[in-house]
Structures are given as structure tokens and as C-alpha cells.
Motif scaffolding. Structure first.
Motif, PDB file in Angstrom:
ATOM      1  N   GLU A   1      -3.145   8.313 -13.872  1.00 39.01           N
ATOM      2  CA  GLU A   1      -2.685   7.558 -12.705  1.00 39.01           C
ATOM      3  C   GLU A   1      -1.312   8.049 -12.248  1.00 39.01           C
ATOM      4  OE1 GLU A   1      -2.284   2.919 -11.203  1.00 39.01           O
ATOM      5  OE2 GLU A   1      -2.111   3.384 -13.333  1.00 39.01           O
ATOM      6  N   GLU A   2      -1.177   8.295 -10.955  1.00 45.27           N
ATOM      7  CA  GLU A   2       0.091   8.775 -10.396  1.00 45.27           C
ATOM      8  C   GLU A   2       0.353   8.108  -9.047  1.00 45.27           C
ATOM      9  OE1 GLU A   2       0.120  13.008 -10.009  1.00 45.27           O
ATOM     10  OE2 GLU A   2      -0.088  13.381 -12.163  1.00 45.27           O
ATOM     11  N   PHE A   3       1.607   7.769  -8.827  1.00 45.64           N
ATOM     12  CA  PHE A   3       2.052   7.282  -7.523  1.00 45.64           C
ATOM     13  C   PHE A   3       3.310   8.059  -7.159  1.00 45.64           C
ATOM     14  CE2 PHE A   3       4.644   4.597  -4.770  1.00 45.64           C
ATOM     15  CZ  PHE A   3       3.732   4.207  -3.808  1.00 45.64           C
ATOM     16  N   THR A   4       3.246   8.851  -6.105  1.00 48.17           N
ATOM     17  CA  THR A   4       4.374   9.671  -5.660  1.00 48.17           C
ATOM     18  C   THR A   4       4.809   9.190  -4.282  1.00 48.17           C
ATOM     19  OG1 THR A   4       3.505  11.585  -6.869  1.00 48.17           O
ATOM     20  CG2 THR A   4       5.201  12.014  -5.207  1.00 48.17           C
TER      21      THR A   4
ATOM     22  N   GLN B   1       1.506   9.275  -2.096  1.00 48.10           N
ATOM     23  CA  GLN B   1       0.227   9.722  -2.660  1.00 48.10           C
ATOM     24  C   GLN B   1      -0.115   8.821  -3.839  1.00 48.10           C
ATOM     25  OE1 GLN B   1       0.307  13.196  -5.178  1.00 48.10           O
ATOM     26  NE2 GLN B   1      -1.668  13.928  -4.414  1.00 48.10           N
ATOM     27  N   TYR B   2      -1.396   8.439  -3.940  1.00 50.27           N
ATOM     28  CA  TYR B   2      -1.826   7.649  -5.092  1.00 50.27           C
ATOM     29  C   TYR B   2      -3.089   8.240  -5.691  1.00 50.27           C
ATOM     30  CZ  TYR B   2      -3.487   3.925  -8.080  1.00 50.27           C
ATOM     31  OH  TYR B   2      -3.939   3.220  -9.167  1.00 50.27           O
TER      32      TYR B   2
ATOM     33  N   GLU C   1      -8.002  10.856  -6.067  1.00 49.07           N
ATOM     34  CA  GLU C   1      -6.945  10.685  -5.060  1.00 49.07           C
ATOM     35  C   GLU C   1      -7.436   9.718  -3.980  1.00 49.07           C
ATOM     36  OE1 GLU C   1      -4.061  13.886  -3.293  1.00 49.07           O
ATOM     37  OE2 GLU C   1      -5.808  13.728  -1.949  1.00 49.07           O
ATOM     38  N   LEU C   2      -6.805   8.561  -3.894  1.00 49.97           N
ATOM     39  CA  LEU C   2      -7.215   7.545  -2.923  1.00 49.97           C
ATOM     40  C   LEU C   2      -6.408   7.620  -1.632  1.00 49.97           C
ATOM     41  CD1 LEU C   2      -7.725   4.435  -5.238  1.00 49.97           C
ATOM     42  CD2 LEU C   2      -9.337   6.255  -4.647  1.00 49.97           C
TER      43      LEU C   2
ATOM     44  N   ARG D   1      -7.748  -0.836  -5.138  1.00 46.08           N
ATOM     45  CA  ARG D   1      -6.450  -1.108  -4.544  1.00 46.08           C
ATOM     46  C   ARG D   1      -5.440  -0.046  -4.974  1.00 46.08           C
ATOM     47  NH1 ARG D   1      -6.187  -6.699  -5.717  1.00 46.08           N
ATOM     48  NH2 ARG D   1      -5.237  -6.194  -7.693  1.00 46.08           N
ATOM     49  N   VAL D   2      -4.476   0.216  -4.113  1.00 43.47           N
ATOM     50  CA  VAL D   2      -3.364   1.101  -4.469  1.00 43.47           C
ATOM     51  C   VAL D   2      -2.337   0.283  -5.247  1.00 43.47           C
ATOM     52  CG1 VAL D   2      -1.488   2.521  -3.601  1.00 43.47           C
ATOM     53  CG2 VAL D   2      -3.719   2.595  -2.489  1.00 43.47           C
ATOM     54  N   LEU D   3      -2.177   0.543  -6.518  1.00 42.96           N
ATOM     55  CA  LEU D   3      -1.305  -0.202  -7.421  1.00 42.96           C
ATOM     56  C   LEU D   3      -1.779  -1.654  -7.544  1.00 42.96           C
ATOM     57  CD1 LEU D   3       2.227   1.137  -6.351  1.00 42.96           C
ATOM     58  CD2 LEU D   3       0.713   2.030  -8.117  1.00 42.96           C
ATOM     59  N   GLU D   4      -1.185  -2.383  -8.476  1.00 43.81           N
ATOM     60  CA  GLU D   4      -1.538  -3.780  -8.702  1.00 43.81           C
ATOM     61  C   GLU D   4      -0.430  -4.672  -8.144  1.00 43.81           C
ATOM     62  OE1 GLU D   4      -4.280  -5.203 -10.020  1.00 43.81           O
ATOM     63  OE2 GLU D   4      -5.217  -3.213 -10.079  1.00 43.81           O
ATOM     64  N   TYR D   5      -0.808  -5.734  -7.478  1.00 43.60           N
ATOM     65  CA  TYR D   5       0.184  -6.637  -6.918  1.00 43.60           C
ATOM     66  C   TYR D   5       1.029  -7.271  -8.019  1.00 43.60           C
ATOM     67  CZ  TYR D   5      -2.566  -6.245  -2.652  1.00 43.60           C
ATOM     68  OH  TYR D   5      -3.225  -5.760  -1.543  1.00 43.60           O
TER      69      TYR D   5
END
Length: 209
Positions: free
Chosen positions: A61-64, A92-93, A100-101, A196-200
Motif C-alpha cells: 500500500e502506498e499513498f504519494t 497517487q494511491y 493503482e486506484l 476507498r482511498v485510505l480509511e476515514y
């Protein structure tokens, strides 16, 4: 001689117009959008701490995220013109399975009609008195709140709240913590059911690249 007079008149007019832009602090000001041609300025350079490329990694998992600062950008709101320092960015997620979403990083330098068209955008500085209670909050701490748009779910009103924190291995630099929050949104029928992109409301540590 006539051209010289025209040139001097133009210069005087330009300087006069510029002088009529009252500077109001984004952090201290409480007259937001009440003054014509006002310049809402990041007077304490709170934005500067967040400028750059940041990355969260956990397995696959990556979030840039790339964030930039725009100084004295012109806006128009209900026939009122004003200027404001603002932050904008792209991201980018990649999910935990390596899929890649979202990837809008290549749009960071695109010229857009409205700077709010970038997937990350905003200028809200949150002072200590409005922060949730926490043991490690500093008495003068300020956080940054920006909107973030999921291209697959543009109907969602989501924000990210950012704070700087010490780097775990290098005391001379800072990481940032990111928390995704959700405002009230009306989810239309047949809305995408993609992950979902990341968790709330989960805190993510991003390291500057």
C-alpha cells in the motif's frame, strides 16, 4: 513627451491599485471575503512546512502526495475579487494488493482555469484552540486542512488534516501526519463501489521524499 506622460500615468495607476489591496492574515483575519480586493496572506508561512512530495508506505500500500503553494492567487466569488495564498496538489494511491486506484501526479504542473480543479486544494489553517484534545499537541500548534477529491467518487466531500511531527530517524527534518475526514455527502444511486482511498479517521505518517 506624450508617451512619457502616458507611461507615468499607467505606472501610478498600477501602483495605486496594488496599494489598495489590504493584506489580511489567513490565520489572524476574521473578515474573510468581506473586503473587496483583499489579499489573504499566509503571513506566518504555515503552508511552507507542507510543500513537497510526501509518501506513506505499508507493504504494497502506498499513498504519494505532491503539495505546492500558490502565492496571491486571484479568485472571484459572487462578483467579489480577492487574492489568497493557497495550497494545491495531486496524489497517487496504490492499495494493499498493489492495484493503482488513483494517479493524478502528472497533473501537478498543469495550467488549470481554476486552481481548485487540482485534486488537493485549500487554505484553511486550524489553530490549537480548535484542535481535538491530544496528549502530544503543542500549545501553539497549527494544522492544515485541505479538500481532496477522489476522481472515482467526486460526489464525496472529503478533507485531509495535516500536521508536522518529528522524523523518527532524523531530528533535523519533519514528517507529516494525515487524517482523512468525511463531510456530509449525498451518495447517488448506482455510485461506484470501488475500494476507498485510505480509511476515514485513520492517521497516516508520510515521509518527505
Amino acid at each position: 513627451m506624450k508617451n512619457l506622460l502616458y507611461s507615468l500615468l499607467f505606472t501610478f495607476t498600477a501602483l495605486s491599485c496594488k496599494a489598495q489591496n489590504p493584506i489580511i492574515s489567513l490565520f489572524d483575519g476574521n473578515e474573510y471575503l468581506k473586503t473587496e480586493n483583499a489579499y489573504y496572506k499566509d503571513t506566518y508561512n504555515d503552508f511552507d512546512r507542507f510543500v513537497g512530495t510526501w509518501k506513506f508506505t505499508d507493504g504494497n500500500e502506498e499513498f504519494t502526495m505532491i503539495l505546492k503553494k500558490k502565492v496571491q492567487h486571484q479568485f472571484t466569488y459572487i462578483n467579489r475579487t480577492y487574492y489568497e495564498d493557497t495550497m494545491y496538489g495531486e496524489y497517487q494511491y496504490i492499495d494493499e494488493n498493489g492495484n493503482e486506484l488513483v494517479n493524478t501526479l502528472s497533473n501537478i504542473d498543469n495550467t488549470v482555469t481554476n486552481i481548485s480543479e487540482h485534486k488537493i486544494f485549500g487554505s484553511s489553517i486550524i489553530p490549537y484552540k480548535f484542535l481535538p484534545k491530544c496528549e502530544d499537541c503543542l500549545s501553539d500548534e497549527r494544522r492544515l486542512e485541505l479538500s481532496i477529491t477522489d476522481p472515482n467518487r467526486e460526489y464525496l466531500n472529503t478533507n485531509i488534516v495535516l500536521r508536522t511531527i518529528p522524523n523518527l530517524t532524523n531530528a533535523t527534518i519533519n514528517d507529516i501526519e494525515l487524517k482523512l475526514t468525511l463531510d456530509y455527502s449525498i451518495i447517488p444511486d448506482g455510485a461506484p463501489t470501488l475500494p476507498r482511498v485510505l480509511e476515514y479517521y485513520t492517521i497516516y505518517r508520510l515521509i518527505k521524499q
